[in-house]
Motif scaffolding. Structure first.
Motif, PDB file in Angstrom:
ATOM      1  N   ASN A   1       0.719  -1.420   0.085  1.00  0.00           N
ATOM      2  CA  ASN A   1       0.031   0.124  -0.089  1.00  0.00           C
ATOM      3  C   ASN A   1       0.886   1.375  -0.003  1.00  0.00           C
ATOM      4  N   MET A   2       0.465   2.266  -0.603  1.00  0.00           N
ATOM      5  CA  MET A   2       1.223   3.459  -0.619  1.00  0.00           C
ATOM      6  C   MET A   2       0.147   4.614  -0.625  1.00  0.00           C
ATOM      7  N   ASP A   3       0.458   5.831  -0.295  1.00  0.00           N
ATOM      8  CA  ASP A   3      -0.161   6.983  -0.019  1.00  0.00           C
ATOM      9  C   ASP A   3       0.497   8.045  -1.045  1.00  0.00           C
ATOM     10  N   ILE A   4      -0.718   8.586  -1.979  1.00  0.00           N
ATOM     11  CA  ILE A   4      -0.518   9.766  -2.477  1.00  0.00           C
ATOM     12  C   ILE A   4      -0.827  10.961  -1.962  1.00  0.00           C
ATOM     13  N   SER A   5       0.071  11.742  -2.140  1.00  0.00           N
ATOM     14  CA  SER A   5      -0.066  13.196  -1.287  1.00  0.00           C
ATOM     15  C   SER A   5      -0.379  14.211  -2.431  1.00  0.00           C
TER      16      SER A   5
ATOM     17  N   GLY B   1      -6.017 -12.450  10.932  1.00  0.00           N
ATOM     18  CA  GLY B   1      -5.537 -13.030   9.525  1.00  0.00           C
ATOM     19  C   GLY B   1      -4.562 -12.075   8.945  1.00  0.00           C
ATOM     20  N   MET B   2      -3.621 -12.611   8.352  1.00  0.00           N
ATOM     21  CA  MET B   2      -2.536 -11.682   7.618  1.00  0.00           C
ATOM     22  C   MET B   2      -2.099 -12.907   6.509  1.00  0.00           C
ATOM     23  N   ASN B   3      -1.369 -12.272   5.509  1.00  0.00           N
ATOM     24  CA  ASN B   3      -0.816 -13.035   4.391  1.00  0.00           C
ATOM     25  C   ASN B   3       0.735 -13.085   4.674  1.00  0.00           C
ATOM     26  N   GLU B   4       1.464 -13.978   4.038  1.00  0.00           N
ATOM     27  CA  GLU B   4       2.864 -14.242   4.270  1.00  0.00           C
ATOM     28  C   GLU B   4       3.855 -12.940   4.170  1.00  0.00           C
ATOM     29  N   GLU B   5       3.621 -12.146   3.427  1.00  0.00           N
ATOM     30  CA  GLU B   5       4.365 -10.747   3.568  1.00  0.00           C
ATOM     31  C   GLU B   5       3.969  -9.982   4.383  1.00  0.00           C
ATOM     32  N   GLU B   6       2.851  -9.909   4.997  1.00  0.00           N
ATOM     33  CA  GLU B   6       2.725  -9.105   6.261  1.00  0.00           C
ATOM     34  C   GLU B   6       3.308  -9.908   7.419  1.00  0.00           C
ATOM     35  N   LEU B   7       3.184 -11.166   7.667  1.00  0.00           N
ATOM     36  CA  LEU B   7       4.032 -11.671   8.497  1.00  0.00           C
ATOM     37  C   LEU B   7       5.421 -11.714   8.436  1.00  0.00           C
ATOM     38  N   ALA B   8       6.351 -11.540   7.364  1.00  0.00           N
ATOM     39  CA  ALA B   8       7.480 -11.435   7.265  1.00  0.00           C
ATOM     40  C   ALA B   8       8.003  -9.979   7.645  1.00  0.00           C
ATOM     41  N   GLU B   9       6.892  -9.013   7.240  1.00  0.00           N
ATOM     42  CA  GLU B   9       7.295  -7.750   7.812  1.00  0.00           C
ATOM     43  C   GLU B   9       7.080  -7.405   9.504  1.00  0.00           C
ATOM     44  N   ALA B  10       6.117  -8.003  10.110  1.00  0.00           N
ATOM     45  CA  ALA B  10       6.057  -8.146  11.262  1.00  0.00           C
ATOM     46  C   ALA B  10       7.211  -8.789  11.992  1.00  0.00           C
ATOM     47  N   VAL B  11       7.547  -9.878  11.780  1.00  0.00           N
ATOM     48  CA  VAL B  11       8.773 -10.657  12.291  1.00  0.00           C
ATOM     49  C   VAL B  11      10.036  -9.808  12.134  1.00  0.00           C
ATOM     50  N   ALA B  12      10.152  -8.896  10.901  1.00  0.00           N
ATOM     51  CA  ALA B  12      11.463  -8.155  10.834  1.00  0.00           C
ATOM     52  C   ALA B  12      11.562  -7.095  11.705  1.00  0.00           C
TER      53      ALA B  12
ATOM     54  N   GLY C   1      -9.752  -2.273   7.902  1.00  0.00           N
ATOM     55  CA  GLY C   1      -9.763  -0.886   7.500  1.00  0.00           C
ATOM     56  C   GLY C   1      -9.050  -0.003   8.363  1.00  0.00           C
ATOM     57  N   PHE C   2      -8.189  -0.471   9.160  1.00  0.00           N
ATOM     58  CA  PHE C   2      -7.340   0.552  10.132  1.00  0.00           C
ATOM     59  C   PHE C   2      -6.237   0.988   9.306  1.00  0.00           C
ATOM     60  N   ASP C   3      -5.594   0.438   8.261  1.00  0.00           N
ATOM     61  CA  ASP C   3      -4.299   0.678   7.806  1.00  0.00           C
ATOM     62  C   ASP C   3      -4.022   1.966   7.088  1.00  0.00           C
ATOM     63  N   ALA C   4      -5.181   2.694   6.740  1.00  0.00           N
ATOM     64  CA  ALA C   4      -4.929   4.048   6.218  1.00  0.00           C
ATOM     65  C   ALA C   4      -4.710   5.155   7.258  1.00  0.00           C
ATOM     66  N   VAL C   5      -5.156   4.922   8.410  1.00  0.00           N
ATOM     67  CA  VAL C   5      -4.842   5.880   9.586  1.00  0.00           C
ATOM     68  C   VAL C   5      -3.453   6.005   9.801  1.00  0.00           C
ATOM     69  N   VAL C   6      -2.934   7.395   9.804  1.00  0.00           N
ATOM     70  CA  VAL C   6      -1.515   7.687  10.100  1.00  0.00           C
ATOM     71  C   VAL C   6      -1.103   8.474  11.540  1.00  0.00           C
TER      72      VAL C   6
ATOM     73  N   TYR D   1       0.386  -1.191   6.574  1.00  0.00           N
ATOM     74  CA  TYR D   1      -0.307  -0.257   7.194  1.00  0.00           C
ATOM     75  C   TYR D   1       0.685   0.872   6.802  1.00  0.00           C
ATOM     76  N   LEU D   2       0.200   2.091   6.818  1.00  0.00           N
ATOM     77  CA  LEU D   2       0.969   3.305   6.218  1.00  0.00           C
ATOM     78  C   LEU D   2       1.943   3.759   7.430  1.00  0.00           C
ATOM     79  N   ASN D   3       1.330   3.516   8.554  1.00  0.00           N
ATOM     80  CA  ASN D   3       2.209   3.911   9.755  1.00  0.00           C
ATOM     81  C   ASN D   3       2.285   2.712  10.518  1.00  0.00           C
ATOM     82  N   PRO D   4       3.616   2.149  10.908  1.00  0.00           N
ATOM     83  CA  PRO D   4       3.902   0.906  11.527  1.00  0.00           C
ATOM     84  C   PRO D   4       3.444   1.132  12.921  1.00  0.00           C
TER      85      PRO D   4
END
Length: 445
Positions: A89-93, A294-305, A233-238, A273-276
């Motif tokens: 996900n990316m945020d266009i400003s 629930g999550m996908n494998e890329e989200e899991l890898a990001e979280a573990v990192a 739906g929480f991912d766009a909150v910064v 998420y736009l803001n970790p």
């Protein structure tokens, strides 16, 4: 450990009976919280390479919080994801970026928001859901029309068709890219390793995540046969102060709702998420309240990192260790992990709930959307049974199951996916999978 037993056809055959029984007993899943009108940017590798030739003047990189203020930012950040086959996900400003993307790409409309898409996917197989929408524009409501979706307005539960507003839609741009296409970066050719999608927000509404008070009061103050509550739906909150306010409200709301519906399953779906820091707050407060995350494998890898650990997604042992670590850090009861090759549940046993059914139907519904580009009806799902099981998924599922055999307080259930090498559609597959998982809660005895 024996080989995986394919039960896809059995679960699908029984689904019509489960749907009829659930409707007779007025069972309903509840899904929230966001909706929008997606603008799908039609993928064209040659056209995308022209964008890179014009705007890419540096090496690709992930960018700072995915912020896109120019077409140079778009070229630099999107090429980093695409060369690795990673979604994000990316945020266009800058509105000028939106205008330029609309000039460059051909577009088509689609429904956006995990909650809204889950409601549409469930409605397609005959399970009507109650939904919270943040975008009630005519285009969004039209895409949900006819699926039995209900909403709350002025304390009344009414069909979504009767809730539409004249306000303009909230637009999100979706760029899906195809495996094996060639893109050119800095004079070098890269073959895209995996089909995936990027989501680009130009959206001030979901930064605030407005949740209607009459929606919360309606379900808290009356008894309803709610089978599950999908929280997303929480991912766009910064802004951290905004999410803290929403989390305080939702914690009380969920507690009161559970008093009315003690068998309701709370399902918290992840995202990029736009803001970790916002994600950490959400997981820290809602994670322990949820029955399943629930999550996908890329989200899991990001979280573990974030915990200082690398994880090889091709190593079943490292994946399972990552899930255990994430569960322990946030006090989670159970995790559903969905990937293109397999889906799995790891966590506490759930009495009366067949998680294999949820994972199987989630995989099947997602495969049907990947194959057809639409939320599949039962006959569409039946045609998807002709797809082969993922060989990688079968091997991975067996290995995961063997690794978890000695766990005393947790169960592991893994189901290989129906595999599509070159999916026709990659948008909303995770949301469609999540909808399918809700069926095992809908069907629970």
């Amino acid at each position: 450990m024996g080989q995986y037993l394919d039960r896809y056809a059995d679960y699908l055959e029984k689904l019509q009976e489960e749907v009829t029984r659930g409707q007779r007993e007025e069972r309903r899943p509840l899904v929230g919280f966001c909706s929008n009108a997606d603008v799908v940017l039609s993928w064209d590798a040659a056209g995308y390479n022209r964008i890179l030739q014009k705007y890419l003047h540096t090496r690709p990189d992930q960018g700072r919080n995915g912020q896109i203020a120019s077409m140079e930012d778009f070229a630099r950040i999107s090429s980093w994801y695409i060369t690795q086959g990673i979604g994000g996900n990316m945020d266009i400003s800058n509105a000028g970026v939106c205008e330029e993307l609309l000039e460059i790409f051909q577009t088509e409309p689609a429904l956006g928001g995990t909650g809204a898409q889950a409601a549409a996917a469930l409605g397609a197989v005959g399970i009507p859901a109650d939904v919270h929408l943040t975008d009630r524009s005519r285009p969004v409501c039209a895409m949900l029309s006819g699926s039995g979706v209900m909403m709350i307005e002025n304390g009344m539960r009414i069909p979504v068709e009767d809730c539409q507003e004249n306000a303009p839609p909230i637009y999100h741009f979706i760029l899906q890219f195809q495996k094996d296409d060639i893109i050119e970066v800095g004079g070098r050719e890269f073959r895209i390793p995996c089909s995936n999608r990027l989501i680009l927000f130009y959206d001030p509404i979901h930064r605030l995540l407005p949740i209607a008070e009459d929606y919360c009061r309606y379900y808290e103050n009356a008894s309803h046969n709610l089978t599950s509550y999908l929280l997303s739906g929480f991912d766009a909150v910064v802004d951290v102060s905004v999410i803290e306010e929403r989390l305080e409200m939702l914690s009380g709301h969920i507690t009161r709702l559970r008093q009315r519906n003690p068998h309701m399953v709370c399902y918290l779906e992840g995202a990029f998420y736009l803001n970790p820091e916002v994600k950490r707050r959400v997981m820290g407060q809602l994670g322990p309240l949820a029955d399943v995350v629930g999550m996908n494998e890329e989200e899991l890898a990001e979280a573990v990192a974030e915990f200082g650990q690398d994880m090889d997604l091709d190593d079943a042992g490292q994946v399972l260790d990552g899930i255990r670590l994430y569960s322990a850090r946030f006090g989670l009861r159970g995790i559903v992990l969905h990937t293109k090759d397999y889906a799995m549940y790891y966590g506490k046993p759930m009495a009366g709930i067949d998680m294999e059914q949820g994972l199987t139907l989630g995989n099947l519904m997602a495969a049907t959307r990947a194959r057809t580009g639409r939320y599949g009806k039962l006959h569409d799902c039946r045609e998807s049974l002709a797809l082969p099981l993922s060989e990688r998924g079968k091997a991975f599922a067996q290995k995961l199951t063997e690794l978890a055999e000695q766990d005393e307080e947790a169960v592991l259930i893994a189901v290989p996916s129906r595999y599509i090498e070159h999916p026709w559609y990659t948008i909303g597959l995770g949301d469609t999978f999540t909808a399918g998982v809700q069926i095992c809660f809908f069907s629970a005895h």
